[in-house]
Design a protein around this motif. Structure first.
Motif, PDB file in Angstrom:
ATOM      1  N   GLN A  55       0.683  -1.328   0.166  1.00  0.00           N
ATOM      2  CA  GLN A  55      -0.082  -0.015  -0.076  1.00  0.00           C
ATOM      3  C   GLN A  55       0.883   1.332  -0.278  1.00  0.00           C
ATOM      4  O   GLN A  55       1.909   1.287   0.697  1.00  0.00           O
ATOM      5  CB  GLN A  55      -0.834  -0.146   1.263  1.00  0.00           C
ATOM      6  CG  GLN A  55      -1.817   1.349   1.318  1.00  0.00           C
ATOM      7  CD  GLN A  55      -2.669   1.299   2.638  1.00  0.00           C
ATOM      8  OE1 GLN A  55      -2.305   0.422   3.362  1.00  0.00           O
ATOM      9  NE2 GLN A  55      -3.246   2.420   3.008  1.00  0.00           N
ATOM     10  N   VAL A 115      -5.687  -0.891   3.197  1.00  0.00           N
ATOM     11  CA  VAL A 115      -6.835  -0.448   2.493  1.00  0.00           C
ATOM     12  C   VAL A 115      -7.326  -1.761   2.156  1.00  0.00           C
ATOM     13  O   VAL A 115      -6.809  -2.831   1.932  1.00  0.00           O
ATOM     14  CB  VAL A 115      -6.304   0.139   1.089  1.00  0.00           C
ATOM     15  CG1 VAL A 115      -7.599   0.423   0.394  1.00  0.00           C
ATOM     16  CG2 VAL A 115      -5.402   1.437   1.209  1.00  0.00           C
ATOM     17  N   GLU A 116      -8.910  -1.837   2.575  1.00  0.00           N
ATOM     18  CA  GLU A 116      -9.681  -2.955   2.611  1.00  0.00           C
ATOM     19  C   GLU A 116      -9.595  -3.727   3.387  1.00  0.00           C
ATOM     20  O   GLU A 116     -10.079  -4.714   3.782  1.00  0.00           O
ATOM     21  CB  GLU A 116      -9.314  -3.764   1.127  1.00  0.00           C
ATOM     22  CG  GLU A 116      -9.372  -2.826  -0.057  1.00  0.00           C
ATOM     23  CD  GLU A 116     -10.818  -2.128  -0.203  1.00  0.00           C
ATOM     24  OE1 GLU A 116     -11.702  -2.420   0.316  1.00  0.00           O
ATOM     25  OE2 GLU A 116     -10.798  -1.107  -0.998  1.00  0.00           O
ATOM     26  N   ARG A 136      -8.874   7.046   6.164  1.00  0.00           N
ATOM     27  CA  ARG A 136      -9.204   5.534   6.505  1.00  0.00           C
ATOM     28  C   ARG A 136     -10.389   5.757   7.564  1.00  0.00           C
ATOM     29  O   ARG A 136     -10.153   6.324   8.548  1.00  0.00           O
ATOM     30  CB  ARG A 136      -8.365   4.623   6.889  1.00  0.00           C
ATOM     31  CG  ARG A 136      -8.925   3.140   6.873  1.00  0.00           C
ATOM     32  CD  ARG A 136      -7.862   2.280   7.262  1.00  0.00           C
ATOM     33  NE  ARG A 136      -6.852   1.945   6.339  1.00  0.00           N
ATOM     34  CZ  ARG A 136      -5.485   2.375   6.502  1.00  0.00           C
ATOM     35  NH1 ARG A 136      -5.188   2.854   7.512  1.00  0.00           N
ATOM     36  NH2 ARG A 136      -4.776   2.051   5.536  1.00  0.00           N
ATOM     37  N   HIS A 172       0.858   5.213   1.066  1.00  0.00           N
ATOM     38  CA  HIS A 172       0.237   6.133   2.212  1.00  0.00           C
ATOM     39  C   HIS A 172       0.436   7.523   1.459  1.00  0.00           C
ATOM     40  O   HIS A 172      -0.281   8.432   2.203  1.00  0.00           O
ATOM     41  CB  HIS A 172       1.083   6.333   3.353  1.00  0.00           C
ATOM     42  CG  HIS A 172       0.607   4.776   4.155  1.00  0.00           C
ATOM     43  ND1 HIS A 172      -0.621   4.540   4.729  1.00  0.00           N
ATOM     44  CD2 HIS A 172       1.426   3.757   4.701  1.00  0.00           C
ATOM     45  CE1 HIS A 172      -0.525   3.332   5.119  1.00  0.00           C
ATOM     46  NE2 HIS A 172       0.647   3.165   5.101  1.00  0.00           N
ATOM     47  N   LEU A 215     -11.984   4.583   2.369  1.00  0.00           N
ATOM     48  CA  LEU A 215     -11.164   3.542   2.658  1.00  0.00           C
ATOM     49  C   LEU A 215     -11.461   3.150   4.081  1.00  0.00           C
ATOM     50  O   LEU A 215     -12.033   3.945   5.054  1.00  0.00           O
ATOM     51  CB  LEU A 215      -9.815   4.201   3.002  1.00  0.00           C
ATOM     52  CG  LEU A 215      -8.990   4.491   1.799  1.00  0.00           C
ATOM     53  CD1 LEU A 215      -7.807   5.081   2.060  1.00  0.00           C
ATOM     54  CD2 LEU A 215      -9.090   3.564   0.655  1.00  0.00           C
ATOM     55  N   ALA A 216     -11.679   1.755   4.201  1.00  0.00           N
ATOM     56  CA  ALA A 216     -12.411   1.186   5.502  1.00  0.00           C
ATOM     57  C   ALA A 216     -11.917  -0.184   5.482  1.00  0.00           C
ATOM     58  O   ALA A 216     -11.827  -0.843   4.388  1.00  0.00           O
ATOM     59  CB  ALA A 216     -13.688   1.517   5.821  1.00  0.00           C
ATOM     60  N   SER A 217     -11.826  -0.885   6.410  1.00  0.00           N
ATOM     61  CA  SER A 217     -11.705  -2.236   6.684  1.00  0.00           C
ATOM     62  C   SER A 217     -12.915  -3.059   6.519  1.00  0.00           C
ATOM     63  O   SER A 217     -14.105  -2.551   6.731  1.00  0.00           O
ATOM     64  CB  SER A 217     -10.991  -2.754   7.968  1.00  0.00           C
ATOM     65  OG  SER A 217     -12.180  -2.556   9.048  1.00  0.00           O
ATOM     66  N   SER A 239      -5.745   2.159  12.933  1.00  0.00           N
ATOM     67  CA  SER A 239      -4.790   3.178  12.129  1.00  0.00           C
ATOM     68  C   SER A 239      -3.556   3.223  13.146  1.00  0.00           C
ATOM     69  O   SER A 239      -3.654   3.244  14.247  1.00  0.00           O
ATOM     70  CB  SER A 239      -5.400   4.506  11.792  1.00  0.00           C
ATOM     71  OG  SER A 239      -5.484   5.358  12.878  1.00  0.00           O
ATOM     72  N   GLY A 273     -12.920   9.832   8.060  1.00  0.00           N
ATOM     73  CA  GLY A 273     -12.022   9.066   8.520  1.00  0.00           C
ATOM     74  C   GLY A 273     -10.978   9.642   9.095  1.00  0.00           C
ATOM     75  O   GLY A 273     -10.427  10.631   8.709  1.00  0.00           O
TER      76      GLY A 273
END
Length: 424
Positions: free
Chosen positions: A22, A103-104, A164, A24, A137-139, A109, A158
């Motif tokens: 990823q 991401v995902e 996120r 940033h 962006l979120a889990s 964080s 976020g």
């Protein structure tokens, strides 16, 4: 102005290439020294790559999911002065984070450097407007939580890296009265034709590869045994009442670890690793118990080392410490490797039966299902007992079926007569 070119650093242990998991930052971003630029994935760990300079990002050296060689160009940053045209490697990674938020797929964080120009630094509240088709962006866990709460995730600001959305952001959104309780009902009968494609990269790719490898290479077979855990649960409740305040609360897991340690004395073939290429089985005296731990990036297996030398409370404290480290992205590579046998549990969601996949090169994994109260016949009387299944898998190339059954039955005997756990 000059250009500072950062190469993929040598992370150690002879690793020649890593997967870029990823970014940033993006082209055009201003960055400061020590700000995390990217996450890269080795065989076991997610590693943060920090910036050694202040400047502006002018080029990225790869895309998420790309496997990059150590020494290849990672990122180019425009800096004041002549820059660093000799293309030095990035500084040593500041942190190993095997389950670092991605991401995902993220739990929480990592805090940004105070001076870094991260989106979190400019958040003014829990609500933000996004386009209808913009995907924040979120889990997966945060997305499910938002769905359960009836929250449109695109409306939540976020506070994590790159904006996120975290669990805390959902709570802040609810606290300010922005959620619409009728949203789930209103959306219940609306047709949906949207699709979502998620690239399998980083930790999820490693997990997929390991699971596929395990099922293709090992000859799995499973064995299920029912256990009456009434007595061990009574002992656990008694110990917690008497010593919980001073020593900490005990879950069932440290008792299971103790039962494994004692049973393995008579079944050393279960505490082994099988090198199928060299055709060598290595039996180990040390019992390093891998405790499967679920995180938002997938299943991690931190290791309780030398369980044979630990008390109940020592095991309990170590299990808790390792589980928290794995979930928060702080477990080291050493803490996630070297297990000799694995214990896996789905806790209250444990179901009746499961068929766990071996953690190669180990030859045994013990799976714990949920505890339920059921009427049982005991000494001719129908009584209510607390029952639990152990669903365990073995490598049939190394472990015979009878030995596996006897091993699990030995664990059953120890748990049903808990005093025997401590008889030397």
């Amino acid at each position: 102005m000059g250009t500072h070119v950062i190469k993929m650093p040598d992370i150690g242990e002879g690793i020649a290439e890593v997967e870029l998991s990823q970014w940033h930052v993006k082209v055009g971003d201003l960055v400061v020294e020590d700000q995390v630029l990217a996450d890269v994935m080795t065989d076991k760990a997610m590693v943060d790559i920090p910036s050694p300079v202040h400047g502006k990002v002018i080029a990225l050296g790869g895309q998420p999911g790309e496997v990059m060689a150590v020494g290849s160009v990672l990122i180019s940053i425009e800096v004041e002065g002549a820059g660093n045209l000799k293309e030095s490697a990035a500084p040593a990674p500041v942190k190993e984070a095997p389950v670092a938020p991605k991401v995902e797929a993220a739990v929480e964080s990592k805090p940004a450097v105070a001076a870094a120009p991260r989106p979190a630094a400019v958040c003014q509240g829990p609500m933000v407007a996004r386009e209808a088709d913009e995907r924040p962006l979120a889990s997966p866990a945060v997305r499910k939580h938002a769905l359960d709460l009836g929250i449109q995730l695109r409306l939540v600001r976020g506070s994590g890296p790159a904006g996120r959305v975290l669990h805390e952001d959902l709570e802040a959104y609810l606290a300010q009265g922005q959620s619409n309780a009728s949203a789930p009902a209103a959306a219940a009968y609306v047709q949906r034709n949207d699709e979502e494609q998620i690239q399998v990269i980083g930790m999820r790719r490693k997990i997929a590869q390991r699971m596929q490898d395990a099922t293709q290479r090992a000859a799995h077979f499973s064995y299920v045994e029912e256990i009456d855990v009434t007595a061990i649960e009574e002992l656990r409740a008694h110990l917690n009442e008497k010593h919980g305040a001073s020593r900490g609360k005990l879950t069932l897991l440290p008792f299971l670890v103790r039962a494994l340690v004692v049973a393995l004395r008579d079944f050393p073939q279960m505490n082994a690793r099988y090198d199928d290429e060299a055709q060598v089985i290595t039996r180990l005296g040390a019992v390093h118990v891998g405790v499967a731990t679920q995180s938002d990036v997938g299943l991690m297996v931190p290791v309780v080392r030398h369980a044979e030398a630990r008390s109940l409370w020592d095991s309990a404290a170590e299990i808790s410490r390792l589980a928290n480290a794995a979930r928060n992205g702080k477990a080291s590579r050493d803490e996630l490797s070297g297990s000799t046998i694995t214990l896996t549990s789905l806790g209250a969601l444990g179901g009746i039966v499961s068929t766990p996949v071996l953690n190669l090169p180990e030859v045994a994994i013990v799976g714990v299902n949920k505890i339920v109260e059921r009427p049982m016949v005991l000494k001719g009387q129908v009584v209510i007992r607390k029952m639990m299944n152990l669903s365990s898998s073995f490598d049939h190339r190394v472990v015979d079926g009878m030995d596996a059954a006897l091993f699990i039955q030995a664990i059953r005997g120890l748990l049903e007569q808990p005093a025997t756990l401590f008889v030397e």
